[in-house]
Design an enzyme around this catalytic site. Structure first.
Site, PDB file in Angstrom:
ATOM      1  N   GLY A  90     -26.150   8.424 -62.833  1.00  0.00           N
ATOM      2  CA  GLY A  90     -27.546   8.548 -63.238  1.00  0.00           C
ATOM      3  C   GLY A  90     -28.346   9.495 -62.373  1.00  0.00           C
ATOM      4  O   GLY A  90     -29.427   9.930 -62.753  1.00  0.00           O
ATOM      5  N   LYS A 111     -25.885  14.261 -55.046  1.00  0.00           N
ATOM      6  CA  LYS A 111     -26.524  12.970 -55.300  1.00  0.00           C
ATOM      7  C   LYS A 111     -28.030  13.146 -55.119  1.00  0.00           C
ATOM      8  O   LYS A 111     -28.482  13.609 -54.066  1.00  0.00           O
ATOM      9  CB  LYS A 111     -25.985  11.911 -54.335  1.00  0.00           C
ATOM     10  CG  LYS A 111     -26.491  10.509 -54.609  1.00  0.00           C
ATOM     11  CD  LYS A 111     -25.802   9.511 -53.690  1.00  0.00           C
ATOM     12  CE  LYS A 111     -26.279   8.092 -53.966  1.00  0.00           C
ATOM     13  NZ  LYS A 111     -25.632   7.116 -53.067  1.00  0.00           N
ATOM     14  N   ASP A 123     -35.453   8.433 -62.428  1.00  0.00           N
ATOM     15  CA  ASP A 123     -35.799   9.851 -62.284  1.00  0.00           C
ATOM     16  C   ASP A 123     -34.631  10.706 -61.800  1.00  0.00           C
ATOM     17  O   ASP A 123     -34.721  11.930 -61.769  1.00  0.00           O
ATOM     18  CB  ASP A 123     -37.006  10.028 -61.357  1.00  0.00           C
ATOM     19  CG  ASP A 123     -36.781   9.475 -59.943  1.00  0.00           C
ATOM     20  OD1 ASP A 123     -35.618   9.226 -59.559  1.00  0.00           O
ATOM     21  OD2 ASP A 123     -37.780   9.298 -59.216  1.00  0.00           O
ATOM     22  N   ARG A 175     -21.961  14.921 -51.427  1.00  0.00           N
ATOM     23  CA  ARG A 175     -20.982  13.903 -51.037  1.00  0.00           C
ATOM     24  C   ARG A 175     -19.567  14.371 -51.346  1.00  0.00           C
ATOM     25  O   ARG A 175     -19.288  14.908 -52.418  1.00  0.00           O
ATOM     26  CB  ARG A 175     -21.265  12.589 -51.764  1.00  0.00           C
ATOM     27  CG  ARG A 175     -20.299  11.472 -51.396  1.00  0.00           C
ATOM     28  CD  ARG A 175     -20.796  10.124 -51.868  1.00  0.00           C
ATOM     29  NE  ARG A 175     -20.866  10.011 -53.316  1.00  0.00           N
ATOM     30  CZ  ARG A 175     -21.505   9.031 -53.958  1.00  0.00           C
ATOM     31  NH1 ARG A 175     -22.146   8.106 -53.262  1.00  0.00           N
ATOM     32  NH2 ARG A 175     -21.512   8.979 -55.265  1.00  0.00           N
ATOM     33  N   ARG A 182     -13.629   4.831 -60.080  1.00  0.00           N
ATOM     34  CA  ARG A 182     -14.056   3.494 -59.695  1.00  0.00           C
ATOM     35  C   ARG A 182     -13.410   2.455 -60.609  1.00  0.00           C
ATOM     36  O   ARG A 182     -12.932   2.795 -61.700  1.00  0.00           O
ATOM     37  CB  ARG A 182     -15.579   3.380 -59.829  1.00  0.00           C
ATOM     38  CG  ARG A 182     -16.358   4.558 -59.236  1.00  0.00           C
ATOM     39  CD  ARG A 182     -17.692   4.719 -59.950  1.00  0.00           C
ATOM     40  NE  ARG A 182     -18.366   5.958 -59.564  1.00  0.00           N
ATOM     41  CZ  ARG A 182     -19.308   6.056 -58.637  1.00  0.00           C
ATOM     42  NH1 ARG A 182     -19.696   4.975 -57.996  1.00  0.00           N
ATOM     43  NH2 ARG A 182     -19.858   7.218 -58.334  1.00  0.00           N
ATOM     44  N   ASP A 251     -18.708  -0.874 -59.922  1.00  0.00           N
ATOM     45  CA  ASP A 251     -18.907   0.578 -59.990  1.00  0.00           C
ATOM     46  C   ASP A 251     -19.002   1.195 -58.600  1.00  0.00           C
ATOM     47  O   ASP A 251     -19.056   2.433 -58.473  1.00  0.00           O
ATOM     48  CB  ASP A 251     -20.152   0.921 -60.818  1.00  0.00           C
ATOM     49  CG  ASP A 251     -21.410   0.264 -60.276  1.00  0.00           C
ATOM     50  OD1 ASP A 251     -21.452  -0.978 -60.268  1.00  0.00           O
ATOM     51  OD2 ASP A 251     -22.342   0.971 -59.868  1.00  0.00           O
ATOM     52  N   ASP A 261     -21.157   4.566 -51.561  1.00  0.00           N
ATOM     53  CA  ASP A 261     -22.512   4.063 -51.796  1.00  0.00           C
ATOM     54  C   ASP A 261     -23.034   3.287 -50.591  1.00  0.00           C
ATOM     55  O   ASP A 261     -22.785   2.095 -50.445  1.00  0.00           O
ATOM     56  CB  ASP A 261     -22.592   3.208 -53.062  1.00  0.00           C
ATOM     57  CG  ASP A 261     -24.046   3.002 -53.504  1.00  0.00           C
ATOM     58  OD1 ASP A 261     -24.947   3.166 -52.653  1.00  0.00           O
ATOM     59  OD2 ASP A 261     -24.281   2.695 -54.676  1.00  0.00           O
TER      60      ASP A 261
END
Length: 482
Positions: A90, A111, A123, A175, A182, A251, A261
């Site tokens: 996203g 990212k 956003d 990254r 995943r 995920d 993450d």
């Protein structure tokens, strides 16, 4: 503008059509390089000197290097136990893949690069604080020997990001990962009944991460075993460092066995198995002590997606999967014991080692996790060195003779090699990020220099090895940064 040569070879985009959406990064107002990871750039076969003049533009997405094919990857996932059939990138884009100096394939992804078809009303942007947190913690984990995604660059965009706390300075992280595959990637297609896509994905993942398994009698079962082994080892390493990921959704669980993450993550200071820092983990699902159980739960979700590949007969496939899942706890326990034996400086293996490790943790309750383990190196010759750290002196005194009977001849060296002096202490991280948001990168640079050499004690850095005051620790919370 002359671009550095990335020599992209984009196998995901080439081989897995239908598993992503092509998407260009959003425009940025005034990109400014905050930090370039020159050592990682060299490892990737990139030239930091050639990169430097164009780094802000390239790593903000303002200019795409030759061969880049930016795509948003599709995936689903269980988030705090609830299944979302469509998540996906996203606010991230895979620019492409390179072959690094060791011959390994590595993803390079942005990212915070703007909205994608998977943004779900968000956003697609990121702020300076969360971007630099991921840079900082990822580099610390790499220095600690934990498999991890890493930051190649952090770039301020010159724009603002609006969050509940108000306007924040925007940023983009670059990254690097062995892949961004995943558990949730498999779930996306399995949930849609697309067995052919699951098999294509499994074949791709196996070729990329476990090519030696393609000739196995049951290659997909062997592939699942390999993922289980990597993840069990990873979570054992987390537990040995007091690391709390904070958002162990499917995920966020990689097929490669890398930590991914670093949103609401933190390192535990005072030892307490129920420790939670994440502001959104209100039930403590991902508390420190629950992480091994979540390992098994997440792997069960992966097994569900692969059942048709384990065997054509459904009952046989389920039996095979259950046999593997029933063995995860023992596999994790073996990995955790290997970590604990190193941290405690034990000789060989003994049937009582699990109880010995648990006994130390019981005595450690309320004591700083990192300092408590680290103090054992000096306690080999002088057990009194522990007395000032441990609140439960009686439990410690009962434990000490059992430990001393199991020590290796070179126990102090083993203990020092397995226990860092410096970790990303939560107060120091927050101080560095707050300063960076205000335009001062010096505290970030100092902290980065400390935690990327975590096992070497250095004069003048004593404050970086101390836990935060109780007033800070009692109220400290972490956030996803989305």
């Amino acid at each position: 503008m002359t671009m550095a040569d990335f020599s992209f070879d984009n196998s995901y985009a080439r081989d897995l059509a239908g598993m992503y959406v092509a998407q260009r990064p959003a425009a940025v107002a005034a990109p400014r390089l905050l930090r370039l990871n020159t050592a990682l750039a060299e490892e990737l076969g990139l030239d930091p000197v050639a990169l430097a003049p164009v780094a802000a533009e390239v790593f903000s997405g303002a200019h795409l290097p030759e061969g880049a094919e930016p795509i948003a990857q599709a995936y689903a996932g269980h988030q705090f136990g609830g299944f979302s059939t469509q998540l996906g990138d996203g606010r991230a884009l895979l620019l492409g893949e390179v072959i690094d100096s060791h011959g390994a394939r590595r993803d390079i992804a942005l990212k915070g690069s703007g909205r994608t078809p998977f943004s779900r009303g968000g956003d697609g942007l990121a702020a300076v604080g969360p971007v630099l947190r991921e840079y900082l913690i990822g580099e610390a984990m790499a220095a600690l020997g934990v498999p991890t995604t890493r930051a190649l660059a952090a770039v301020a965009t010159g724009g603002q990001v609006w969050r509940d706390s108000g306007a924040l300075p925007g940023a983009v992280l670059t990254r690097v990962a062995s892949s961004h595959l995943r558990v949730g990637t498999f779930q996306f297609f399995a949930a849609r009944g697309q067995a052919d896509m699951v098999q294509r994905l499994a074949d791709y993942a196996m070729a990329r991460h476990d090519p030696e398994l393609r000739g196995a009698e049951r290659p997909y079962l062997a592939f699942f075993d390999a993922v289980v082994a990597r993840q069990a080892r990873l979570i054992a390493q987390w537990m040995g460092l007091g690391f709390i990921h904070g958002v162990m959704n499917t995920d966020n669980m990689t097929i490669s066995g890398e930590t991914i993450d670093y949103g609401p993550c933190a390192f535990m200071e005072a030892y307490a198995p129920g420790t939670v820092f994440s502001s959104i983990d209100r039930q403590g699902r991902y508390a420190y002590g629950n992480q091994p159980a979540i390992l098994g739960w997440n792997l069960a979700r992966l097994a569900e997606t692969l059942l048709p590949l384990f065997d054509a007969d459904e009952k046989t496939a389920v039996d095979l999967a259950n046999a593997r899942l029933e063995g995860i706890a023992a596999l994790y326990q073996a990995e955790w014991l290997a970590v604990m034996r190193g941290k405690l400086g034990l000789a060989g293996e003994d049937a009582g080692d699990a109880a010995l490790a648990e006994g130390f943790l019981a005595a450690l309750t309320g004591t700083d996790f990192t300092r408590g383990f680290g103090a054992l190196a000096d306690a080999v010759r002088d057990p009194g060195r522990l007395h000032g750290l441990f609140g439960d002196r009686a439990a410690l005194e009962r434990w000490l003779p059992q430990w001393q009977a199991r020590l290796a001849p070179d126990a102090p060296a083993r203990i020092r090699a397995a226990n860092p002096i410096y970790i990303p202490r939560n107060q120091r991280v927050e101080e560095a990020l707050s300063a960076a948001e205000a335009g001062d990168m010096a505290p970030f640079e100092r902290l980065l220099a400390v935690i990327t050499d975590p096992y070497t004690e250095r004069p003048g850095l004593e404050a970086y090895a101390l836990p935060a005051p109780e007033a800070f620790a009692d109220t400290f919370r972490t956030f996803c940064g989305t």
